[in-house]
Design a protein around this motif. Sequence first.
Motif, PDB file in Angstrom:
ATOM      1  N   THR A 184       0.821  -1.211   0.000  1.00 38.44           N
ATOM      2  CA  THR A 184       0.000   0.000   0.000  1.00 38.44           C
ATOM      3  C   THR A 184       0.854   1.261   0.000  1.00 38.44           C
ATOM      4  OG1 THR A 184      -0.111  -0.077   2.421  1.00 38.44           O
ATOM      5  CG2 THR A 184      -1.905  -1.132   1.197  1.00 38.44           C
ATOM      6  N   VAL A 185       2.002   1.188   0.681  1.00 33.22           N
ATOM      7  CA  VAL A 185       2.957   2.303   0.749  1.00 33.22           C
ATOM      8  C   VAL A 185       4.349   1.704   0.584  1.00 33.22           C
ATOM      9  CG1 VAL A 185       3.869   4.206   2.131  1.00 33.22           C
ATOM     10  CG2 VAL A 185       1.463   3.534   2.371  1.00 33.22           C
ATOM     11  N   PRO A 186       5.159   2.189  -0.346  1.00 28.16           N
ATOM     12  CA  PRO A 186       6.487   1.591  -0.567  1.00 28.16           C
ATOM     13  C   PRO A 186       7.537   2.069   0.430  1.00 28.16           C
ATOM     14  CG  PRO A 186       6.112   3.312  -2.172  1.00 28.16           C
ATOM     15  CD  PRO A 186       4.841   3.193  -1.383  1.00 28.16           C
ATOM     16  N   LEU A 187       7.236   1.940   1.707  1.00 23.36           N
ATOM     17  CA  LEU A 187       8.156   2.220   2.805  1.00 23.36           C
ATOM     18  C   LEU A 187       7.968   1.140   3.866  1.00 23.36           C
ATOM     19  CD1 LEU A 187       7.856   6.088   3.402  1.00 23.36           C
ATOM     20  CD2 LEU A 187       9.755   4.874   2.324  1.00 23.36           C
ATOM     21  N   CYS A 188       9.042   0.845   4.601  1.00 18.45           N
ATOM     22  CA  CYS A 188       9.015  -0.287   5.537  1.00 18.45           C
ATOM     23  C   CYS A 188       7.910  -0.176   6.583  1.00 18.45           C
ATOM     24  CB  CYS A 188      10.364  -0.420   6.244  1.00 18.45           C
ATOM     25  SG  CYS A 188      11.773  -0.652   5.140  1.00 18.45           S
ATOM     26  N   ALA A 189       7.960   0.865   7.420  1.00 17.18           N
ATOM     27  CA  ALA A 189       7.030   0.956   8.539  1.00 17.18           C
ATOM     28  C   ALA A 189       5.571   1.061   8.099  1.00 17.18           C
ATOM     29  CB  ALA A 189       7.408   2.131   9.446  1.00 17.18           C
ATOM     30  N   PRO A 190       5.217   1.963   7.160  1.00 19.05           N
ATOM     31  CA  PRO A 190       3.816   2.028   6.750  1.00 19.05           C
ATOM     32  C   PRO A 190       3.305   0.726   6.141  1.00 19.05           C
ATOM     33  CG  PRO A 190       4.997   3.984   6.037  1.00 19.05           C
ATOM     34  CD  PRO A 190       6.027   3.017   6.518  1.00 19.05           C
ATOM     35  N   SER A 191       4.145   0.073   5.339  1.00 16.39           N
ATOM     36  CA  SER A 191       3.718  -1.169   4.705  1.00 16.39           C
ATOM     37  C   SER A 191       3.509  -2.270   5.737  1.00 16.39           C
ATOM     38  CB  SER A 191       4.740  -1.620   3.659  1.00 16.39           C
ATOM     39  OG  SER A 191       4.337  -2.830   3.059  1.00 16.39           O
ATOM     40  N   ARG A 192       4.454  -2.407   6.675  1.00 16.85           N
ATOM     41  CA  ARG A 192       4.318  -3.432   7.708  1.00 16.85           C
ATOM     42  C   ARG A 192       3.092  -3.173   8.572  1.00 16.85           C
ATOM     43  NH1 ARG A 192       9.280  -6.318   8.658  1.00 16.85           N
ATOM     44  NH2 ARG A 192      10.707  -5.796   6.961  1.00 16.85           N
ATOM     45  N   ALA A 193       2.846  -1.910   8.875  1.00 13.55           N
ATOM     46  CA  ALA A 193       1.663  -1.573   9.664  1.00 13.55           C
ATOM     47  C   ALA A 193       0.383  -1.988   8.940  1.00 13.55           C
ATOM     48  CB  ALA A 193       1.641  -0.074   9.964  1.00 13.55           C
ATOM     49  N   SER A 194       0.358  -1.807   7.621  1.00 12.40           N
ATOM     50  CA  SER A 194      -0.860  -2.132   6.867  1.00 12.40           C
ATOM     51  C   SER A 194      -1.113  -3.628   6.809  1.00 12.40           C
ATOM     52  CB  SER A 194      -0.790  -1.536   5.454  1.00 12.40           C
ATOM     53  OG  SER A 194       0.192  -2.180   4.666  1.00 12.40           O
ATOM     54  N   TYR A 195      -0.051  -4.434   6.607  1.00 11.42           N
ATOM     55  CA  TYR A 195      -0.343  -5.867   6.515  1.00 11.42           C
ATOM     56  C   TYR A 195      -0.527  -6.506   7.889  1.00 11.42           C
ATOM     57  CZ  TYR A 195       4.698  -7.365   7.001  1.00 11.42           C
ATOM     58  OH  TYR A 195       5.978  -7.618   7.414  1.00 11.42           O
ATOM     59  N   LEU A 196       0.003  -5.892   8.935  1.00 12.17           N
ATOM     60  CA  LEU A 196      -0.222  -6.432  10.276  1.00 12.17           C
ATOM     61  C   LEU A 196      -1.620  -6.116  10.787  1.00 12.17           C
ATOM     62  CD1 LEU A 196       3.245  -5.621  11.868  1.00 12.17           C
ATOM     63  CD2 LEU A 196       2.283  -7.912  11.569  1.00 12.17           C
ATOM     64  N   THR A 197      -2.131  -4.939  10.441  1.00 13.36           N
ATOM     65  CA  THR A 197      -3.474  -4.552  10.894  1.00 13.36           C
ATOM     66  C   THR A 197      -4.558  -4.913   9.889  1.00 13.36           C
ATOM     67  OG1 THR A 197      -3.298  -2.342   9.914  1.00 13.36           O
ATOM     68  CG2 THR A 197      -2.542  -2.601  12.194  1.00 13.36           C
ATOM     69  N   GLY A 198      -4.167  -5.132   8.618  1.00 15.09           N
ATOM     70  CA  GLY A 198      -5.165  -5.382   7.585  1.00 15.09           C
ATOM     71  C   GLY A 198      -5.903  -4.134   7.155  1.00 15.09           C
ATOM     72  N   ARG A 199      -5.327  -2.967   7.478  1.00 18.19           N
ATOM     73  CA  ARG A 199      -5.953  -1.695   7.125  1.00 18.19           C
ATOM     74  C   ARG A 199      -4.917  -0.744   6.523  1.00 18.19           C
ATOM     75  NH1 ARG A 199     -10.586   0.000   8.938  1.00 18.19           N
ATOM     76  NH2 ARG A 199      -9.859   2.109   9.441  1.00 18.19           N
ATOM     77  N   TYR A 200      -5.391   0.147   5.645  1.00 16.80           N
ATOM     78  CA  TYR A 200      -4.506   1.210   5.185  1.00 16.80           C
ATOM     79  C   TYR A 200      -3.990   1.952   6.410  1.00 16.80           C
ATOM     80  CZ  TYR A 200      -6.287   0.533   0.422  1.00 16.80           C
ATOM     81  OH  TYR A 200      -6.627  -0.001  -0.795  1.00 16.80           O
ATOM     82  N   SER A 201      -2.714   2.249   6.424  1.00 20.58           N
ATOM     83  CA  SER A 201      -2.106   2.760   7.648  1.00 20.58           C
ATOM     84  C   SER A 201      -2.065   4.278   7.696  1.00 20.58           C
ATOM     85  CB  SER A 201      -0.687   2.211   7.793  1.00 20.58           C
ATOM     86  OG  SER A 201      -0.080   2.690   8.981  1.00 20.58           O
ATOM     87  N   TYR A 202      -2.244   4.796   8.899  1.00 28.18           N
ATOM     88  CA  TYR A 202      -2.052   6.220   9.149  1.00 28.18           C
ATOM     89  C   TYR A 202      -0.575   6.565   9.250  1.00 28.18           C
ATOM     90  CZ  TYR A 202      -1.669   4.166  13.789  1.00 28.18           C
ATOM     91  OH  TYR A 202      -1.303   3.359  14.842  1.00 28.18           O
ATOM     92  N   ILE A 203       0.295   5.557   9.394  1.00 27.73           N
ATOM     93  CA  ILE A 203       1.734   5.780   9.435  1.00 27.73           C
ATOM     94  C   ILE A 203       2.215   6.113   8.025  1.00 27.73           C
ATOM     95  CG2 ILE A 203       3.976   4.686   9.843  1.00 27.73           C
ATOM     96  CD1 ILE A 203       2.656   3.025  12.021  1.00 27.73           C
ATOM     97  N   GLN A 204       2.888   7.226   7.857  1.00 27.06           N
ATOM     98  CA  GLN A 204       3.264   7.710   6.532  1.00 27.06           C
ATOM     99  C   GLN A 204       4.767   7.902   6.354  1.00 27.06           C
ATOM    100  OE1 GLN A 204       0.632  11.172   6.612  1.00 27.06           O
ATOM    101  NE2 GLN A 204      -0.681  10.181   5.111  1.00 27.06           N
ATOM    102  N   GLY A 205       5.535   7.360   7.286  1.00 22.46           N
ATOM    103  CA  GLY A 205       6.978   7.473   7.156  1.00 22.46           C
ATOM    104  C   GLY A 205       7.685   6.560   8.140  1.00 22.46           C
ATOM    105  N   ASN A 206       8.973   6.336   7.912  1.00 22.83           N
ATOM    106  CA  ASN A 206       9.795   5.578   8.838  1.00 22.83           C
ATOM    107  C   ASN A 206      10.301   6.485   9.957  1.00 22.83           C
ATOM    108  OD1 ASN A 206       9.488   3.318   7.201  1.00 22.83           O
ATOM    109  ND2 ASN A 206      11.423   3.651   6.120  1.00 22.83           N
ATOM    110  N   GLY A 207      10.499   5.912  11.124  1.00 33.17           N
ATOM    111  CA  GLY A 207      10.877   6.714  12.281  1.00 33.17           C
ATOM    112  C   GLY A 207      12.192   7.434  12.138  1.00 33.17           C
ATOM    113  N   GLU A 208      13.116   6.876  11.363  1.00 29.93           N
ATOM    114  CA  GLU A 208      14.461   7.457  11.280  1.00 29.93           C
ATOM    115  C   GLU A 208      14.463   8.856  10.675  1.00 29.93           C
ATOM    116  OE1 GLU A 208      14.567   3.191  11.646  1.00 29.93           O
ATOM    117  OE2 GLU A 208      13.664   4.421  10.068  1.00 29.93           O
TER     118      GLU A 208
END
Length: 561
Positions: free
Chosen positions: A96-120
Amino acid sequence: MNRRHFLGMAPGALLAGSIAAQTPEANDRSYIQPRTGVGPFHRTGTGKAPNIFLITADMVSPDLYHPDRPLSKHVKIPNIRSLMADGTFFSNAFCTVPLCAPSRASYLTGRYSYIQGNGERAPEGLETQLRATDTIFPEYLKASGYLTRQSGKGHVGTQKFLDAFGENDQPWDRWSPPVFDDEGFLAYQRSLGVKPQKYSREIVFRMQDRKTPGNSTGGWIVQEDGKPFPFEAHYSCYLAKRSVETLRSLLETENTGKHPIYHQLDIFDPHQPFSIPAGYEEREKELRSSMALPVSYEASRERDFKKAENEPEILDVYRKYWGIYDPQTLIDYRVAYILQMEVVDRAIGIFLDELRKQGLYEESLVIFTSDHGEMNGRRAMVDKGVYLYPDVLRVPFVVKPRGGSQKKVVSDSISLLDLSQTILDTAGIRPEAKFDGISLLPALAGRPVTRHGSLLFFGGWHVGVNFACGLQHRTPDGGHFLYAYNASSPNDEMYDMHSDDAVNLIDDPKYAPVREQMILALGEELQRDPRWIGFWAEFRVARYNSLPRTNGDMQLFTKPA
């Protein structure tokens, strides 16, 4: 019930009884947190649920696995290919988002993620970790009786992993592996008589002056004393062996026979920085003899790496950030990337061999996927970012159900959003929560993938800032296209999803009808869900001439009745 008994009952018990009387399903409802009623779900299966094993890698280009890519024929990944042969390969799977954290959040929750960037790289205030109130799908498995375990990368915060896998879980919440500060790994290396790694050859790109050393993407490693670094001491191998030991410990527990197992092996590789151990010298020679550069990289060189006329500015930011001005350095990168994937495959083989040894492979659900794709040199870029391009959105997705699959290849478009629903459906769990994904079990039996609405893609904050949104679209004649709207640029993008090295078709008159259809479709999707109201507010202004004339006040203030 006498009066004394009635008065002695707690108010909560009376309320619960009232609800149970009103809702027939209440009696078979379970909860992730029974005391608080958080995470209600229903059990739909009968008998013992199957063991489930999820294996993920990080940043896997379709060049490394997709049968339609010429380069994949040079990649030796026998263990992943054996999984593809035993299961179903979804040839059009996307994040859904070509970044590590947002993508992982989406497949773990099964929902499009509100996370839009990596923490670093995120600014203060931008959410980069899952909230404590979120639910990830392994929590349902744990609550239903699964023995849940995990090894490797997390990158969405640690709290939800501890909730799902227990207080002894050790997910690392960073983009790169802790090869120098994971005490368990360092102890493992010492047990092998191996010293920590250092680079013997390092791939380093250049700054914009084309002279100053810039970003390092790793390379070939030796021990700090210069001796060869064995595969057995590599971090990916360590994670696989740690998963094997975890599995063996669970199987030795007397209650294991009563409870199914869910294990998640999250490998960082083949994401750069690369760490190629000893033993791949001959493979390197083979790959270098046949390695070529992408056509779009050569086109960038011809423009002296300047921005193309119809490119969004964010691509120029990333091109300058990586600084791949020397074509030989890109050859080094592409060779190392393949070798790193072969390291991943070897590690995966260790775990799959253990499943077979323990008699678990045939009757278990095994899934292999990745969080996002990789540019691998196209447009003089590597890695991924906050732009929408077919190669960073594509992910490998292989499902081997218990007993095997009836359908070997599914070409319908699917999303990582579907991962959670597929696993929960296999486990016989039906949550009451809202999900954006669907179960893919019907597709394994040969039925078409059907969903309400389109698959959406988003960008956010990374090296640059580009709150992009887009979708994919199929035409009656077999065409498959990606449309991307970039909030940071007047230039939209449109790509042929079938292309090996896609070019922007947005201004091509031949594709104008498809472009207009996709703009309309994206407008409809952005209006449909209140989560996308911010995107819709700008999109309806920026693409006003391509959208239907509709009334609508976007001020969002409350008017008197």
